[in-house]
Design a protein around this motif. Sequence first.
Motif, short mmCIF file in Angstrom:
data_model
loop_
_atom_site.label_atom_id
_atom_site.label_comp_id
_atom_site.label_asym_id
_atom_site.label_seq_id
_atom_site.Cartn_x
_atom_site.Cartn_y
_atom_site.Cartn_z
N GLN A 375 53.33 31.10 45.83
CA GLN A 375 51.93 31.20 45.46
C GLN A 375 51.64 32.25 44.56
O GLN A 375 52.24 33.01 44.37
N ILE A 376 50.30 31.97 44.06
CA ILE A 376 49.61 33.14 43.30
C ILE A 376 48.38 33.42 44.09
O ILE A 376 47.43 32.70 44.52
N THR A 377 48.42 34.87 44.34
CA THR A 377 47.27 35.40 45.20
C THR A 377 46.31 36.32 44.30
O THR A 377 46.80 37.21 43.42
N LEU A 378 44.88 36.06 44.71
CA LEU A 378 43.99 36.79 43.93
C LEU A 378 43.43 37.80 44.97
O LEU A 378 43.04 37.32 45.95
N TRP A 379 43.55 39.13 44.59
CA TRP A 379 43.09 40.35 45.73
C TRP A 379 42.09 41.06 45.24
O TRP A 379 41.60 41.21 43.79
N LYS A 380 41.01 41.34 45.98
CA LYS A 380 39.91 42.02 45.45
C LYS A 380 40.35 43.51 45.73
O LYS A 380 40.84 43.96 47.00
N TYR A 381 40.00 44.57 44.75
CA TYR A 381 40.56 45.95 44.88
C TYR A 381 39.36 46.69 45.10
O TYR A 381 38.24 46.48 44.52
N PRO A 382 39.37 47.68 45.85
CA PRO A 382 40.22 48.48 46.63
C PRO A 382 40.46 47.85 48.12
O PRO A 382 41.26 48.13 48.68
N SER A 383 39.71 46.90 48.45
CA SER A 383 39.74 46.45 49.80
C SER A 383 41.14 45.51 50.25
O SER A 383 41.33 45.54 51.13
N MET A 384 41.74 45.00 49.13
CA MET A 384 42.75 44.16 49.27
C MET A 384 42.63 42.94 49.99
O MET A 384 43.45 42.58 50.90
N LEU A 385 41.48 42.56 50.06
CA LEU A 385 41.25 40.98 50.75
C LEU A 385 41.64 39.89 49.71
O LEU A 385 41.14 39.81 48.73
N LYS A 386 42.17 38.95 50.50
CA LYS A 386 42.43 37.85 49.60
C LYS A 386 41.37 36.94 49.28
O LYS A 386 40.33 36.55 50.28
N MET A 387 40.96 36.85 47.84
CA MET A 387 39.74 36.09 47.49
C MET A 387 40.50 34.54 47.29
O MET A 387 39.66 33.66 47.61
N THR A 388 41.54 34.17 46.99
CA THR A 388 41.89 32.78 46.85
C THR A 388 43.46 32.86 46.72
O THR A 388 44.09 33.89 46.28
N GLU A 389 44.14 31.73 46.99
CA GLU A 389 45.54 31.40 46.96
C GLU A 389 45.85 30.28 46.07
O GLU A 389 45.15 29.18 46.37
N LEU A 390 46.52 30.25 45.26
CA LEU A 390 46.59 29.26 44.26
C LEU A 390 48.20 28.42 44.31
O LEU A 390 49.25 29.23 44.14
N THR A 391 48.13 27.26 44.75
CA THR A 391 49.32 26.58 44.92
C THR A 391 49.59 25.49 43.79
O THR A 391 48.63 25.19 43.48
N GLY A 392 50.98 25.11 43.51
CA GLY A 392 51.20 24.11 42.61
C GLY A 392 52.76 24.20 42.28
O GLY A 392 53.35 23.30 42.15
N HIS A 393 53.12 25.45 42.25
CA HIS A 393 54.66 25.63 41.81
C HIS A 393 55.57 25.46 42.97
O HIS A 393 54.87 25.63 44.30
N THR A 394 56.50 24.79 42.79
CA THR A 394 57.56 24.40 43.91
C THR A 394 58.58 25.25 43.91
O THR A 394 59.35 24.90 44.93
N SER A 395 58.84 26.19 43.35
CA SER A 395 59.70 27.35 43.27
C SER A 395 59.02 28.55 43.06
O SER A 395 58.01 28.68 42.76
N ARG A 396 59.93 29.67 43.16
CA ARG A 396 59.16 31.22 43.17
C ARG A 396 58.62 31.15 41.82
O ARG A 396 59.31 30.93 40.74
#
Length: 449
Positions: A375-396
């Motif tokens: 996945q690709i993860t978007l974090w809010k700084y500096p709290s490091m809360l997950k804003m969203t996770e993007l999926t679509g790739h089937t490998s790293r």
Amino acid sequence: MDTGSLKSDRKTRYRCPLQEQLLRKKNYRENLDRFIPNRSAMDFDYAHYMLTERRKGKENPALSSPSRDAYRKKLNDAFNMKRTRILAFKNKPATIVKPIPQEVSPCHHSKLTKPRRNIPQTSERTLDAPDLLDDFYLNLLDWGRANVLAIALGNTVYLWDASDSSTSELVTIDDVNGPVTSVSWAPDGQHLAVGLTNSEVQLWDSTATRQLRSLRGGHRARVSSLDWNNHILTTGGADSQIINNDVRIRSHIVGIYSGHRQEVCGLKWSASGQHLASGGNDNLLFIWDRSISSTNMPLHRLENHTAAVKALAWCPFQGNLLASGGGGADRCIKFWNTHTGVCLNSVDTGTQVCALLWNKNEKELLSSHGFTENQITLWKYPSMLKMTELTGHTSRVLFMTQSPDGCTVASAAADETLRFWNIFGSPKLVAKPVAKTNHEPFANLCSIR
């Protein structure tokens, strides 16, 4: 009483009738005589209780007990029955009633709270990337200042122009010297550095589609990482060496950083050009100071990661803040104060960290990951809360790069796809840079071989 005095009395009585009525009304309500009780201000139920019930308790002691007294005291406190007076001579002052607050107008509300950005959950474009090497330690993707993306697929480097979506082939390396192991655009967006398996680095002019020179004699193994600092091209190899190359001169090697014990897979210069961050397969992270004469003396040697350190990103809004990501055995994103070498925070992502990118317009950090979610993860700084996770790739998701306007992110994965994500918002209106006639630092490279 004479007629004159009667007329004057009538004039006095009816001189200002409105004011007089108000005075009478006020006198009637408040009853300014302190010896006459005001019936409208008295609580007759409470007065009856005070005169009868309390006397019953005194006359019959059997009805009184400590528990009853305590209970009665709580009731008195709850219902405000501590008053001792029965008669009231004046009304209580009116209770001030606060006006009902008006609803906040939409324009004012927009100033208080920033509208939430809509983040598309799917890629806006997907391109095939056949023969993309599934190698964690390489750096095969970069987006230049001229809005052209370079990607190495096997032995060939392709250019994709984002302005018209056109694709062209820059160079194909023979099997003896290939495959391509790293690519990096120069600051001018016209010249591209290409690292090879045979330890060489080639410099190419993308507009003329011709090679300017080859940098040889520095590394003894493949060149897996590249980064520019003005006219200095810094290269990192599987031989654990970091070499500074001045591309303007024939004897290009101007400095060597020795500290890593295994392959150097991550290189990033700070925006000021003063500090270089390097990560290696030896789980080490080094911070090098350009002003220190000794190339064997790093500013900081950081050993907190427990796997290879490839993902590196300098913060655009705080010059001494560096984010680093560890491999499969580490899975952490760490934040460093590069002035002191202190680890400010560490976040366990639960999976391999392959790449990191800062949002140029907001305090956000983007990370790409490997097994098992890819996945690709978007974090809010500096709290490091997950804003969203993007999926679509089937490998790293091995590689990520950012468009020049900082809004679009391109990701390349081992599933041999290249995806474009509009994750950092819409592009802002930015004035186009004036084209320079003298493209430093490559203006005089034609005569150097």
